[in-house]
Design an enzyme around this catalytic site. Structure first.
Site, PDB file in Angstrom:
ATOM      1  CG  HIS A  56      33.652  16.247 -88.508  1.00 52.36           C
ATOM      2  ND1 HIS A  56      34.876  15.999 -89.084  1.00 52.36           N
ATOM      3  CD2 HIS A  56      33.892  17.124 -87.498  1.00 52.36           C
ATOM      4  CE1 HIS A  56      35.825  16.678 -88.444  1.00 52.36           C
ATOM      5  NE2 HIS A  56      35.244  17.376 -87.479  1.00 52.36           N
ATOM      6  CG  ASP A 100      34.727  16.745 -83.899  1.00 55.73           C
ATOM      7  OD1 ASP A 100      33.605  16.219 -84.024  1.00 55.73           O
ATOM      8  OD2 ASP A 100      35.690  16.466 -84.626  1.00 55.73           O
ATOM      9  CD  GLU A 101      38.093  19.396 -85.985  1.00 55.79           C
ATOM     10  OE1 GLU A 101      39.292  19.623 -85.839  1.00 55.79           O
ATOM     11  OE2 GLU A 101      37.659  18.428 -86.639  1.00 55.79           O
ATOM     12  CB  ALA A 102      30.061  22.339 -85.745  1.00 53.35           C
TER      13      ALA A 102
END
Ligand code: TNX
Length: 600
Positions: free
Chosen positions: A327, A390-392
């Site tokens: 992100h 999150d969400e790497a």
């Protein structure tokens, strides 16, 4: 180091001048005057029934509406002892008497009550024991208090009994015919008690202009304190930027419902929103974009300090989030050396996730992380710093773990406690570490294992607590990847037992995140918050024993007129038996001009 704000506080000033209704006439369902059968002995004729209803309403108009009941407060108080003989009416000559340490709360309470009542409500110091019509007592030794003789507690015993201490945030509120007294051991407790009193006054108290009403409060005693110490909401200011005034208004919303943490998601692919002096291009370049190609924006150090100070006065702690290592597209546009290919990506204004990351194999990345968390920590008086995590998706598991472990230590070195999304779970533990769980299936062995290793949990189940989910298929904004979340779904779960293998003692509390890919105005923020935010607030504050959907929906119904009067946009959910004063409001943009109406 905590930074003391220097700028004087200027909050969203009340400017709403729309007329308001004060009578419960409006709260009588349309069918209330319907006639029973005609001509039968003992059964009123339609005309007689209408005359009776009219007479009742005339009397009510003279006497004023029946006061809000003590057990109608949201979030539900721990213990309630009604005393029908103890109703109190606030008069024009009332003064607020306060023990000196509670003065700031008394000033805030007076500020809430003056516009609608038109009363001067002066605030005066009072020695403990010298009560007036409104008395606020801050005393470190404040007891939970003795209950009224013969009174019956609504408590189930799990939250302690009357007479226990009020703790860090508890309060006791006594209403007798002669006056109202709020007692607490801390100013946070006093503040929560003042918010309760605000709710016990008629909805017209939310008017920004004087209203002729009887300012009556139901008699009795409330002894109250929270179930969980962490009760929060998150605003994503990265996908769309929100002005300082909008954030202050959100703080007001949280404070009304005794939520005590505001998590700001400050950085994401679409924008970097907090100034970092040692890396100025983060905001100069990375702050200039937003979802959909909007203008973006960012907070200067002074802006952020103003938010933090405004929140602190309302007993709300700001939790800043710097989302790493994923992100991060906005940061990579500003500083290409942080990207693994060392080439700046194009600015991103879409809504996909998981494609960007800072280079975990470059030392410059760790200098960047140290500088950023160091500066943000220095601006933040609260104990928390949220690292995201999150969400790497593009970072291999081993590199991700090594990066997180180093970043956690850099946060620890600033003196702050690490918070991170539950993807941080596999990384090694650091003292006090808190994971924010946002799954949709409470069976998460990795998170349960991290808790066994010492982590505590903030629970934010995406399919119950995500405020960016639509209420219903026709909700004009929001997502549905975690399902639809109507008010009942937001309310019907238990943070204490939600994640398997995580004991209630490891649960620090609950948070409702609002992601803003599709939310770009203040009215849209409020539309997604209300009425679900009070549901989450109740899960965080109230003892489990009080949990009851059918009672909750009817208690919540009385808040519609309050929001309308205060100019707060909300979703007019069909699940809630709103009084008829609540206008139809199906879209957040239904009320032109409303978006510019600030609230005190
Ligand atoms: C997942 S939840 C995200 C966000 C999105 C959100 C949309 C989480 C930690 N990450 O990046 O904005 O879904 O609902």
């Amino acid at each position: 180091m905590p930074t003391t704000p220097t700028a004087p506080e200027t909050g969203p000033e009340p400017t709403d001048t729309r007329p308001t209704s004060t009578s419960t006439r409006d709260q009588v369902p349309p069918s209330a005057g319907a006639a029973a059968g005609e001509g039968l002995p003992g059964v009123p004729t339609p005309a007689a029934e209408l005359a009776r209803v009219a007479a009742g309403r005339a009397a009510e108009a003279l006497a004023g509406p029946a006061p809000v009941r003590l057990d109608d407060v949201v979030p539900a108080p721990e213990q309630v002892f009604p005393d029908p003989a103890g109703d109190f009416t606030l008069g024009a000559d009332a003064a607020l008497r306060v023990s000196p340490a509670g003065r700031d709360v008394a000033e805030q309470l007076a500020t809430w009550l003056r516009p609608a009542t038109g009363f001067p409500l002066p605030v005066a110091d009072a020695p403990v024991g010298e009560d007036g019509p409104l008395t606020l007592t801050l005393s470190p030794s404040a007891p939970g208090g003795a209950a009224a003789p013969g009174a019956r507690a609504t408590d189930d015993g799990s939250g302690g009994s009357v007479g226990d201490g009020l703790g860090d945030e508890g309060y006791r509120l006594d209403v007798a015919a002669t006056g109202v007294r709020i007692t607490a051991a801390t100013s946070a407790g006093l503040f929560h008690g003042a918010q309760t009193l605000r709710q016990l006054l008629p909805a017209a108290i939310e008017s920004r202009t004087p209203v002729a009403a009887r300012w009556a409060v139901s008699g009795g005693t409330i002894v109250d304190r929270p179930r969980f110490p962490y009760r929060g909401a998150m605003l994503d200011v990265a996908r769309h930027f929100f002005a300082v005034e909008d954030v202050l208004r959100m703080v007001d919303h949280l404070a009304r419902y005794k939520l005590n943490h505001l998590h700001l998601h400050l950085t994401d692919d679409q924008g970097w929103r907090i100034a970092v002096d040692s890396w100025p291009r983060l905001t100069e370049v990375g702050g200039a974009t937003a979802v959909g190609g909007g203008p973006g924006g960012w907070y200067s150090g002074d802006d952020y300090r103003r938010i933090v100070a405004y929140a602190a006065r309302r007993h709300v702690t700001v939790v800043p989030e710097i989302d790493l290592p994923g992100h991060t597209n906005a940061a990579l546009v500003a500083y290409p050396e942080l990207a693994s290919g060392k080439v700046a990506p194009p600015p991103y204004t879409g809504t996909e996730v998981g494609f960007s990351y800072v280079d975990p194999d470059d030392e410059r990345t760790y200098a960047f992380v140290a500088d950023v968390v160091g500066e943000v920590a220095a601006l933040t008086p609260g104990p928390w710093l949220h690292l995201g995590g999150d969400e790497a998706f593009k970072v291999p598991a081993g590199s991700y773990r090594a990066f997180v472990e180093r970043a956690q230590r850099l946060v620890e070195a600033t003196g702050k406690t690490v918070v991170g999304w539950h993807q941080l779970a596999p990384a090694g533990h650091v003292d006090g570490r808190v994971l924010q769980w946002w799954g949709t299936n409470g069976d998460d062995p990795e998170t349960a294992e991290a808790v066994r290793r010492g982590a505590r949990l903030i629970v934010s189940p995406a399919n119950h607590a995500y405020l960016d989910m639509k209420y219903a298929p026709d909700t004009p904004i929001g997502h549905d990847w975690a399902g639809l979340i109507d008010v009942r779904r937001a309310y019907e779960w238990d943070p204490g037992t939600h994640v398997r293998g995580v004991p209630a003692e490891a649960v620090l509390g609950v948070e409702a995140p609002l992601w803003t890919e599709s939310v770009s105005t203040r009215a849209e923020v409020e539309y997604m918050l209300f009425p679900r935010l009070p549901a989450v607030a109740e899960l965080g504050w109230s003892p489990r024993k009080t949990h009851d959907w059918s009672r909750f929906r009817s208690r919540l119904a009385g808040h519609g007129p309050r929001w309308t009067t205060a100019g707060i946009t909300f979703h007019n959910s069909p699940e809630i038996p709103w009084p008829v004063t609540v206008p139809p409001q199906h879209r957040p943009t239904d009320r032109p001009g409303h978006d510019r109406t600030p609230l005190g």
